[in-house]
Scaffold this motif. Structure first.
Motif, mmCIF file in Angstrom:
data_model
loop_
_atom_site.group_PDB
_atom_site.id
_atom_site.type_symbol
_atom_site.label_atom_id
_atom_site.label_comp_id
_atom_site.label_asym_id
_atom_site.label_seq_id
_atom_site.Cartn_x
_atom_site.Cartn_y
_atom_site.Cartn_z
ATOM 1 N N PRO A 3 -8.295 -3.976 1.678
ATOM 2 C CA PRO A 3 -7.796 -3.898 0.297
ATOM 3 C C PRO A 3 -7.725 -5.284 -0.334
ATOM 4 C CG PRO A 3 -5.973 -3.731 1.842
ATOM 5 C CD PRO A 3 -7.243 -3.831 2.660
ATOM 6 N N PHE A 27 -10.554 -1.178 -2.741
ATOM 7 C CA PHE A 27 -10.653 -0.945 -1.307
ATOM 8 C C PHE A 27 -12.128 -1.055 -0.941
ATOM 9 C CE2 PHE A 27 -6.820 2.231 -1.051
ATOM 10 C CZ PHE A 27 -5.960 1.226 -1.441
ATOM 11 N N MET A 30 -14.820 -0.454 1.590
ATOM 12 C CA MET A 30 -14.813 0.529 2.670
ATOM 13 C C MET A 30 -16.194 0.652 3.309
ATOM 14 S SD MET A 30 -12.487 3.386 0.730
ATOM 15 C CE MET A 30 -11.461 3.919 2.094
ATOM 16 N N PHE A 52 -11.555 -0.423 6.126
ATOM 17 C CA PHE A 52 -11.428 -0.934 4.765
ATOM 18 C C PHE A 52 -10.601 -2.205 4.712
ATOM 19 C CE2 PHE A 52 -7.547 1.432 5.028
ATOM 20 C CZ PHE A 52 -6.679 0.907 4.096
ATOM 21 N N CYS A 111 -9.056 1.435 -7.183
ATOM 22 C CA CYS A 111 -7.851 2.246 -6.985
ATOM 23 C C CYS A 111 -6.711 1.800 -7.892
ATOM 24 C CB CYS A 111 -7.394 2.143 -5.540
ATOM 25 S SG CYS A 111 -8.666 2.627 -4.337
ATOM 26 N N LEU A 146 0.810 -1.212 0.000
ATOM 27 C CA LEU A 146 0.000 0.000 0.000
ATOM 28 C C LEU A 146 0.846 1.266 0.000
ATOM 29 C CD1 LEU A 146 -2.995 -0.739 2.380
ATOM 30 C CD2 LEU A 146 -3.014 -0.504 -0.095
ATOM 31 N N CYS A 161 -8.339 6.740 -6.321
ATOM 32 C CA CYS A 161 -9.511 5.879 -6.186
ATOM 33 C C CYS A 161 -10.780 6.594 -6.629
ATOM 34 C CB CYS A 161 -9.674 5.459 -4.728
ATOM 35 S SG CYS A 161 -8.229 4.656 -4.009
#
Length: 159
Positions: free
Chosen positions: A128, A138, A140, A126, A154, A27, A33
């Motif tokens: 990923p 992601f 969320m 979130f 993203c 990350l 995103c």
């Protein structure tokens, strides 16, 4: 007009362990995103999350609301988050907030004192999921609406 000025986030209170760089090394860096929910004829937005090795995330969110093809509100929201882990989930907790109004012809004032207080009290949860080396989804959700999940598509930006 329904406004989600909280952008992509809201809060959970409790003790949270910091995420180390070794926990999620993929990350690190900037990720741009977009949510399919927020990109319609009347609402457009994107977010850039910049993850650092120190467990901090800087974000810039751009949002534009239109009605009958006329801009009703457009702004940038800049938030610095502490990146943490709670159980199997990751959490973004805001520590600093600033904003820039680009257009507000109706004088909506989306950042009055009450809204600023609410913004500094939110958390984003979130998970990923990596699609490729530079693409991820992601999943969320906000702490106040934990059953409503949305997905941000993203793409990692070149450094």
């Amino acid at each position: 007009m329904s406004m989600k000025i909280w952008g992509t986030a809201l809060l959970l209170v409790g003790s949270i362990a910091s995420v180390s760089a070794a926990t999620l090394p993929r990350l690190d860096g900037k990720w741009q995103c977009q949510s399919s929910e927020a990109n319609t004829e009347n609402e457009k937005s994107w977010v850039i999350y910049d993850f650092s090795e120190q467990g901090m995330v800087k974000s810039q969110e751009w949002i534009q609301y239109k009605k009958q093809r006329k801009t009703q509100l457009e702004y940038n929201l800049f938030v610095d988050y502490r990146f943490t882990k709670k159980g199997d989930d990751y959490v973004l907790k805001p520590v600093k907030l600033s904003r820039e109004i680009i257009a507000d012809p109706l004088n909506i004032d989306p950042f009055n004192a009450e809204q600023r207080r609410d913004l500094t009290g939110y958390r984003i949860f979130f998970k990923p999921t990596f699609v490729s080396s530079n693409k991820a989804n992601f999943e969320m959700w906000y702490h106040i609406t934990p059953d409503h999940h949305f997905t941000m598509a993203c793409k990692q930006q070149a450094s």
